[in-house]
Design an enzyme around this catalytic site. Structure first.
Site, mmCIF file in Angstrom:
data_model
loop_
_atom_site.group_PDB
_atom_site.id
_atom_site.type_symbol
_atom_site.label_atom_id
_atom_site.label_comp_id
_atom_site.label_asym_id
_atom_site.label_seq_id
_atom_site.Cartn_x
_atom_site.Cartn_y
_atom_site.Cartn_z
ATOM 1 N N TYR A 151 0.804 -1.215 0.000
ATOM 2 C CA TYR A 151 0.000 0.000 0.000
ATOM 3 C C TYR A 151 0.843 1.273 0.000
ATOM 4 O O TYR A 151 0.344 2.349 -0.343
ATOM 5 C CB TYR A 151 -0.938 0.020 1.206
ATOM 6 C CG TYR A 151 -2.028 -1.025 1.176
ATOM 7 C CD1 TYR A 151 -2.165 -1.899 0.103
ATOM 8 C CD2 TYR A 151 -2.922 -1.147 2.212
ATOM 9 C CE1 TYR A 151 -3.162 -2.863 0.079
ATOM 10 C CE2 TYR A 151 -3.933 -2.106 2.209
ATOM 11 C CZ TYR A 151 -4.040 -2.957 1.132
ATOM 12 O OH TYR A 151 -5.034 -3.906 1.111
ATOM 13 N N ASP A 210 -5.376 -6.879 5.786
ATOM 14 C CA ASP A 210 -6.585 -6.256 5.262
ATOM 15 C C ASP A 210 -7.597 -7.329 4.858
ATOM 16 O O ASP A 210 -8.782 -7.261 5.195
ATOM 17 C CB ASP A 210 -6.211 -5.383 4.062
ATOM 18 C CG ASP A 210 -7.335 -4.465 3.624
ATOM 19 O OD1 ASP A 210 -8.422 -4.492 4.240
ATOM 20 O OD2 ASP A 210 -7.132 -3.711 2.655
ATOM 21 N N ASP A 226 -11.117 -8.818 7.287
ATOM 22 C CA ASP A 226 -12.479 -8.784 6.757
ATOM 23 C C ASP A 226 -13.073 -10.192 6.705
ATOM 24 O O ASP A 226 -14.273 -10.373 6.953
ATOM 25 C CB ASP A 226 -12.501 -8.154 5.364
ATOM 26 C CG ASP A 226 -12.520 -6.633 5.419
ATOM 27 O OD1 ASP A 226 -12.434 -6.089 6.536
ATOM 28 O OD2 ASP A 226 -12.608 -5.994 4.361
#
Length: 371
Positions: free
Chosen positions: A142, A244, A248
């Site tokens: 990222y 990430d 989730d």
């Protein structure tokens, strides 16, 4: 009376709705435990783009660096998906994390017994689930350079230093000492050189914590373990992209993304936010689940302001509302009544203040019993 500077970033979509309930809960707990919040609200994400032409304007930058803690709602707007990268809401979020230096993201996942029906997993797979995901937050794909694309190709760079891995590993091992003393480190060391570095550094850090057991898992197997045997995981530590995705995935254990909080910690003010997105399809309807935002407020009290008793009281208030049958639309069974965002928040506030319709005991007494 203690006073704290709190910067609130309501953000986009349902962010303002759920953040409003979290803030009301913080004020109610403050009345009970004797602290006051000096609240300043600022724009971020798509809201900031619309008002200031950029997702992380200068006024917001200045405010968050002077705060004792930052409470964030959500960022994101599909209308900006094809905007230049620096104009997208997510660019503001990444810049916020980098500015605050919040390199360790803590995402607790526990299954409330009354909500086992909300998960797609069978109840027997959910027994004993209480895990903490520690995600590295300011490195990896990222943030790595070079990055970019043209019409025929694109490039992103996955890069970690040993120091970046070491500091987030220490957070995981310290957390495990207060839990069940097990750390699961997730990587892809059979393919990626960066993951080989990750594994070597985590193993070295583990030698300083002989009371904590360490296991290494490849990310694909870890994804399977999260649904096949989630109770076997205590603290899971991993890099930014894997964290990430896995965090989730772990939301299915609890039954809804709307239930899960997070705390992002580092060298300065902490950043506290629910893990759900901006959910623009339900924004403004008053049906969003505020539990993740309120639970993030409890993490703010515990990790950001050093008020563990107040945090315990807020956590207990949420549990008492759920125990009494309070359900938002995403949690209600077919035919069951559901509460709107504001209604659920009001019940949490009443529970904090010791109302009898949410269990009978005062919030202070509940917090003492839980500690």
């Amino acid at each position: 009376m203690k006073r704290f500077r709190l910067v609130v970033l309501p953000g986009d979509g349902i962010g303002p709705e759920v953040t409003a309930e979290a803030l009301r809960a913080l004020v109610a707990v403050g009345d009970l435990f004797g602290y006051r919040l000096e609240v300043a609200e600022h724009a971020i994400g798509a809201t900031a783009v619309a008002r200031f032409g950029e997702p992380f304007p200068a006024a917001t930058r200045e405010a968050v660096t002077r705060a004792d803690a930052v409470l964030l709602g959500a960022v994101g707007d599909p209308a900006l998906d094809r905007a230049p990268r620096q104009q997208r809401p997510e660019a503001g979020l990444l810049a916020l994390r980098k500015l605050l230096g919040v390199y360790a993201n803590l995402r607790p996942v526990a299954v409330h017994p009354a909500l086992a029906h909300a998960s797609p997993l069978r109840p027997e797979r959910l027994a004993g689930v209480d895990l903490l995901i520690v995600r590295e937050l300011t490195g990896g794909l990222y943030y790595g350079e070079p990055r970019g694309r043209d019409e025929t190709s694109g490039v992103n760079t996955l890069r970690y230093s040993a120091a970046e891995v070491e500091r987030v590993a220490r957070v995981a091992f310290q957390a495990a000492r207060g839990r069940r003393r097990r750390v699961t480190s997730v990587d892809k060391a059979n393919v990626l050189e960066v993951s080989q570095l990750w594994r070597d550094v985590v193993t070295r850090v583990a030698s300083e914590y002989p009371d904590v057991a360490l296991e290494h898992l490849y990310v694909d197997y870890a994804a399977m373990r999260l649904v096949a045997n989630p109770a076997s995981i205590d603290v899971l530590v991993t890099e930014n992209l894997f964290g990430d995705i896995l965090s989730d995935e772990a939301a299915v254990l609890a039954g809804s993304l709307g239930l899960l909080p997070s705390a992002s910690l580092g060298e300065g003010p902490g950043l506290f936010e629910p893990v759900h997105g901006s959910a623009p399809d339900i924004a403004g309807q008053g049906v969003a689940n505020p539990v993740g935002a309120i639970a993030s407020a409890a993490m703010l009290l515990r990790h950001g302001l050093g008020l563990p008793d107040a945090a315990a009281a807020l956590d207990q208030a949420v549990r008492s509302v759920l125990d009494a049958g309070g359900r938002t639309r995403d949690l209600a069974r077919p035919g069951e009544p559901s509460l709107g965002t504001r209604e659920f928040g009001e019940r949490v506030v009443r529970a904090v203040r010791g109302s009898t319709d949410a269990g009978g005991a005062t919030a202070k007494g509940q917090a003492a019993a839980a500690s």
